[in-house]
Design an enzyme around this catalytic site. Sequence first.
Site, short mmCIF file in Angstrom:
data_model
loop_
_atom_site.label_atom_id
_atom_site.label_comp_id
_atom_site.label_asym_id
_atom_site.label_seq_id
_atom_site.Cartn_x
_atom_site.Cartn_y
_atom_site.Cartn_z
N CYS A 113 -29.51 -5.29 20.65
CA CYS A 113 -29.19 -6.58 20.07
C CYS A 113 -27.73 -6.46 19.62
CB CYS A 113 -30.09 -6.93 18.89
SG CYS A 113 -29.62 -8.49 18.12
N CYS A 116 -26.97 -8.28 16.14
CA CYS A 116 -27.57 -7.87 14.87
C CYS A 116 -28.67 -6.85 15.12
CB CYS A 116 -28.09 -9.09 14.11
SG CYS A 116 -28.62 -8.71 12.45
N SER A 117 -29.91 -7.30 15.17
CA SER A 117 -31.01 -6.32 15.17
C SER A 117 -32.32 -6.89 15.70
CB SER A 117 -31.24 -5.84 13.75
OG SER A 117 -31.56 -6.97 12.94
N CYS A 118 -32.26 -7.97 16.48
CA CYS A 118 -33.51 -8.57 16.95
C CYS A 118 -34.33 -7.54 17.73
CB CYS A 118 -33.23 -9.81 17.79
SG CYS A 118 -32.57 -11.14 16.78
#
Lengths: 221, 95
Positions: A113, A116-118
């Site tokens: 991702c 971010c951090s999906c």
Amino acid sequence: MTGHDHEHEHAHTPIASGDEPAAAARVRALEELLVEKGAIRVEDVRQRIDWLVSRSPADGARLVARAWIDPEFKERLLADARSAALELGLDPGPSPVVVALENTATVHHLVVCTLCSCYPKALLGPPPDWYKSLPYRSRAVSDPRGVLAEFGVALADDVELRVVDSTADIRYLVIPRRPAGTEALDEEELSALVTRDSMIGVAHASRVETMSPPAYPPFSS
Amino acid sequence: MDPAVHDRGGWPIDAPIDRSEHELADWELLADALVGALLRRRLMNVDELRRGIESMPPEDYEHASYYERWLHSMETILTEKGVLEPGEVDRRLAT
């Protein structure tokens, strides 16, 4: 530049107490305020913590193991991973779309991702720190084969490498290749070979540990 | 145009990836759960969470840990919406 020499907007708050960063006390103060204001309910907070700590890669591994032994299930998983998870009684999480990607002898998938951090937290548990780190998010795009090598995966040059970028609306889960020599294993034994990292694409599924000593090539002089 | 600080794909960086595992600390779980509770009450949505993170001053973004960014975003968005008064968290911490 140290990175700590700039004016920090919270400079007057305590740096840290004990082993915790200042953010720890700050988060607790925020919870207190929001509960007092009636903006959130303590029950919702507790429920969410319980849910988070109950999530683990075991659910994703069940999906993969079933796909390995049941080709029709695999087709359904590839077509719509949310429904396939529900079919096994698993919680696919709030993400509107979950996509399963199959690794084969000729194609390997790597999930990142970049923004971010999906991550499919419901099926894999919280993402590892490295998945959220700036080097991984950058280099998975600019140098994916180098990243794989760092994780111990040497990908042959003729294997196509597809890097997929997660978003809040589409999250990915990799179906690693079924290791050789696992024909006799049942679904539960197979699922034990499916690691978190193999479902992100930075590892292969584990090999079966053999009890026999390794076979060495005949000594030649 | 240079990409914004959060848009990391392909950034020139050759730092190795720190693969050490770390279990979420209590306060990190709490930060995650607060966002969950705010989502449930529709006081915030995921896109706002991201905007709050992405609007951090670049240097703060670079040095903040993951849930420090979430905390910054919650405070930013909730202050914008008038759920929090400016400086309210600081005042609570000072008491």
